[in-house]
Design a protein around this motif. Structure first.
Motif, short mmCIF file in Angstrom:
data_model
loop_
_atom_site.label_atom_id
_atom_site.label_comp_id
_atom_site.label_asym_id
_atom_site.label_seq_id
_atom_site.Cartn_x
_atom_site.Cartn_y
_atom_site.Cartn_z
N VAL A 164 40.37 48.62 12.12
CA VAL A 164 40.34 49.85 12.29
C VAL A 164 41.02 50.94 11.45
CG1 VAL A 164 42.15 51.02 13.92
CG2 VAL A 164 40.90 49.32 15.01
N TYR A 165 41.96 49.84 10.66
CA TYR A 165 42.68 50.68 9.34
C TYR A 165 42.02 50.90 8.36
CZ TYR A 165 47.87 49.35 10.35
OH TYR A 165 48.77 49.30 11.57
N ARG A 174 44.77 57.40 16.49
CA ARG A 174 42.89 57.68 17.49
C ARG A 174 42.64 56.14 17.60
NH1 ARG A 174 41.52 59.21 11.93
NH2 ARG A 174 39.69 58.30 12.09
N CYS A 175 43.50 55.21 17.70
CA CYS A 175 43.18 53.93 17.81
C CYS A 175 43.73 53.39 19.49
CB CYS A 175 42.86 52.91 17.26
SG CYS A 175 42.06 51.82 17.41
N ASN A 233 40.94 60.00 21.50
CA ASN A 233 41.02 58.42 20.16
C ASN A 233 39.37 58.64 20.23
OD1 ASN A 233 43.44 57.12 19.96
ND2 ASN A 233 43.71 57.72 23.11
N ASP A 234 39.26 57.56 18.80
CA ASP A 234 37.89 57.28 18.59
C ASP A 234 37.95 56.41 18.36
OD1 ASP A 234 39.14 57.38 16.45
OD2 ASP A 234 38.30 59.63 15.52
N LYS A 284 48.47 56.40 4.94
CA LYS A 284 47.47 56.60 4.17
C LYS A 284 47.15 56.62 2.97
CE LYS A 284 44.93 59.69 7.37
NZ LYS A 284 43.90 59.89 7.86
N THR A 299 47.26 53.04 16.93
CA THR A 299 47.07 54.10 15.98
C THR A 299 47.06 55.76 16.57
OG1 THR A 299 44.55 54.64 15.20
CG2 THR A 299 46.47 52.75 13.47
N ARG A 358 38.47 51.64 8.63
CA ARG A 358 37.71 52.86 9.32
C ARG A 358 38.74 53.89 9.06
NH1 ARG A 358 33.93 50.86 13.93
NH2 ARG A 358 32.94 49.05 12.91
N GLN A 359 40.30 54.19 9.24
CA GLN A 359 40.89 55.27 9.46
C GLN A 359 41.29 55.40 8.08
OE1 GLN A 359 43.93 54.32 12.77
NE2 GLN A 359 41.61 55.56 14.66
#
Length: 147
Positions: free
Chosen positions: A136-137, A34-35, A65-66, A4, A32, A139-140
């Motif tokens: 993805v990274y 949520r992926c 997951n989103d 993070k 991840t 966005r998260q």
């Protein structure tokens, strides 16, 4: 390792290669927290795409997951019927709260989609899996760091 982004010392989050579903015509993995990731390969027909869509919908309703990455780099061809199924899958997953990132469409497949007049409005397509994972990274709020 993914970490993070913040000024505090957050714990590192390892990418999970845990297999989520196995007896379906495809494999879906969590990459991840949520992926999800899945890749299509070979030739898709209406029967196979229906099984794939059912598998994806089943697993997404059982998990928190989103995001889902759908890798199309190993598909031999996407005709207008399969493209229509992919568009419907995208809309369905959006309705249940998942963002879909398609990646890896080969140039010859892209040409056939355009020639068929298929409209890919409201669909996120990235060049390859590496770029999809980077998205993805981003966005998260994660980043890949050397250890």
């Amino acid at each position: 390792m993914a970490k993070k982004e913040s000024n505090t010392s957050e714990p590192e989050v390892a990418i999970s290669r845990r297999k989520i579903i196995g007896d379906a015509p495809i494999v879906i993995n969590e990459i991840t927290d949520r992926c999800l990731y899945t890749g299509f390969s070979g030739t898709m027909d209406s029967i196979r795409i229906k099984k794939v869509v059912d598998s994806i919908l089943e697993i997404t309703t059982r998990t928190e997951n989103d995001l889902i990455i759908i890798d199309l780099s190993n598909l031999e061809i996407i005709d207008s019927i399969i493209a229509s199924h992919l568009i419907k899958l995208n809309k369905t997953l959006q309705l249940v709260g998942l963002e879909v990132l398609f990646c890896g469409i080969q140039p010859i497949v892209a040409q056939s989609i355009v020639t068929a007049g298929v409209q890919l409005d409201n669909i996120t397509v990235l060049k390859n899996l590496k770029r999809a994972i980077a998205e993805v990274y981003k966005r998260q709020g994660l980043k890949l760091v050397k250890i």
